[in-house]
Design a protein around this motif. Sequence first.
Motif, PDB file in Angstrom:
ATOM      1  N   ASP A  10      46.253  43.688  31.390  1.00  0.00           N
ATOM      2  CA  ASP A  10      46.097  44.137  32.775  1.00  0.00           C
ATOM      3  C   ASP A  10      45.218  43.178  33.570  1.00  0.00           C
ATOM      4  O   ASP A  10      45.476  42.869  34.747  1.00  0.00           O
ATOM      5  CB  ASP A  10      45.504  45.547  32.811  1.00  0.00           C
ATOM      6  N   ILE A  11      44.166  42.688  32.942  1.00  0.00           N
ATOM      7  CA  ILE A  11      43.264  41.755  33.625  1.00  0.00           C
ATOM      8  C   ILE A  11      43.992  40.457  33.993  1.00  0.00           C
ATOM      9  O   ILE A  11      43.866  39.922  35.105  1.00  0.00           O
ATOM     10  CB  ILE A  11      42.039  41.466  32.740  1.00  0.00           C
ATOM     11  N   MET A  12      44.794  39.948  33.047  1.00  0.00           N
ATOM     12  CA  MET A  12      45.525  38.707  33.301  1.00  0.00           C
ATOM     13  C   MET A  12      46.521  38.900  34.457  1.00  0.00           C
ATOM     14  O   MET A  12      46.699  38.022  35.337  1.00  0.00           O
ATOM     15  CB  MET A  12      46.269  38.272  32.023  1.00  0.00           C
ATOM     16  N   VAL A  13      47.175  40.039  34.502  1.00  0.00           N
ATOM     17  CA  VAL A  13      48.151  40.296  35.574  1.00  0.00           C
ATOM     18  C   VAL A  13      47.452  40.323  36.926  1.00  0.00           C
ATOM     19  O   VAL A  13      47.932  39.775  37.940  1.00  0.00           O
ATOM     20  CB  VAL A  13      48.885  41.604  35.297  1.00  0.00           C
ATOM     21  N   ASN A  14      46.280  40.975  36.964  1.00  0.00           N
ATOM     22  CA  ASN A  14      45.534  41.048  38.232  1.00  0.00           C
ATOM     23  C   ASN A  14      45.100  39.658  38.704  1.00  0.00           C
ATOM     24  O   ASN A  14      45.159  39.332  39.895  1.00  0.00           O
ATOM     25  CB  ASN A  14      44.315  41.951  38.073  1.00  0.00           C
ATOM     26  N   VAL A  15      44.665  38.812  37.757  1.00  0.00           N
ATOM     27  CA  VAL A  15      44.227  37.454  38.132  1.00  0.00           C
ATOM     28  C   VAL A  15      45.395  36.659  38.673  1.00  0.00           C
ATOM     29  O   VAL A  15      45.299  35.960  39.713  1.00  0.00           O
ATOM     30  CB  VAL A  15      43.584  36.756  36.918  1.00  0.00           C
ATOM     31  N   ILE A  16      46.526  36.747  37.983  1.00  0.00           N
ATOM     32  CA  ILE A  16      47.705  35.985  38.447  1.00  0.00           C
ATOM     33  C   ILE A  16      48.141  36.464  39.833  1.00  0.00           C
ATOM     34  O   ILE A  16      48.502  35.678  40.731  1.00  0.00           O
ATOM     35  CB  ILE A  16      48.840  36.120  37.423  1.00  0.00           C
ATOM     36  N   ALA A  17      48.080  37.812  40.006  1.00  0.00           N
ATOM     37  CA  ALA A  17      48.486  38.340  41.336  1.00  0.00           C
ATOM     38  C   ALA A  17      47.564  37.846  42.432  1.00  0.00           C
ATOM     39  O   ALA A  17      48.000  37.494  43.544  1.00  0.00           O
ATOM     40  CB  ALA A  17      48.495  39.872  41.268  1.00  0.00           C
ATOM     41  N   ALA A  18      46.239  37.773  42.110  1.00  0.00           N
ATOM     42  CA  ALA A  18      45.279  37.304  43.117  1.00  0.00           C
ATOM     43  C   ALA A  18      45.540  35.842  43.462  1.00  0.00           C
ATOM     44  O   ALA A  18      45.483  35.427  44.628  1.00  0.00           O
ATOM     45  CB  ALA A  18      43.856  37.500  42.586  1.00  0.00           C
ATOM     46  N   VAL A  19      45.841  35.019  42.447  1.00  0.00           N
ATOM     47  CA  VAL A  19      46.114  33.596  42.685  1.00  0.00           C
ATOM     48  C   VAL A  19      47.357  33.448  43.553  1.00  0.00           C
ATOM     49  O   VAL A  19      47.411  32.655  44.511  1.00  0.00           O
ATOM     50  CB  VAL A  19      46.259  32.850  41.350  1.00  0.00           C
TER      51      VAL A  19
END
Length: 283
Positions: free
Chosen positions: A255-264
Amino acid sequence: MAKPAQLLNIEPANELKFLGPFRTAVASYMRLTNPTDHDIFFKIKTTAPKKYCVRPNCGLLEPHESQEIAIVLQPFIFDSNEKNKHKFMVQSMVKPDDEEINLEDLWKKYPEKLMDSKLRCVFECPLDSNQPAPAAEPTAVATTANNKQSSAAASNDSGAQFSTAQFNAMSNDDEQKSETALLKEVKKLRDNESVLRQENLQLREQILQLHMQVDGRAKEQSSAATAAKSVPVQSVPVHYQNPYSPPPQQARNHDIMVNVIAAVIMGIIGILFGKFMYSDIGK
């Protein structure tokens, strides 16, 4: 009352010979024969019961039956000058036909039917061949011979004077000793019985305690089982887990990785949108 004639044939008839040396036990033998057509009880007594071992010393002879009696003289220091007064007596009686009776009680119940036969003991100790007897004068030899004849006559007289009373006295002593031994044995058996009773009581107490313990444990188990049945069963929620889903910790990392990618991605989109808007304004 006159006693009956001799019932048994005894060999030897008058004397028992014991041949020395007497440093060890010496045996002599007597044979009893029943010449009649009746069963005959016999019993053998002696004036010196501690010095002899007689086997068998009593028993029953059937008609025309013979029995050899072994008489063993215990070791002792032989003195040729000492007068020998040891004697044996054989008592016999026809077995009563009208009743069954103990052999020991038989002699007391029918004393008038007893027949006695007496034998005297003769000790013969041969001279040592390594130590020949010294030569004696003729007068001394004659005197010794006369003394021996006198001694033999006196011994015969004493044998003739040997009465049944001596054997009766000896029998009474034996009976008293037997009674004393029986009393001691009875006392010992009673003591053993008392000890066994105490041990029996102790065992009963131990068994009773074990039963009480077993009953107490059974009651405790029954109470525990009853209490367990009375407690309501609480429903426990069941969580279904997808076998293909990652473990909980791995899911959080994902979930954390998905949020980071979405923010980028949002950042990149914002930058591109800003440049586009700036280029339109410049035109």
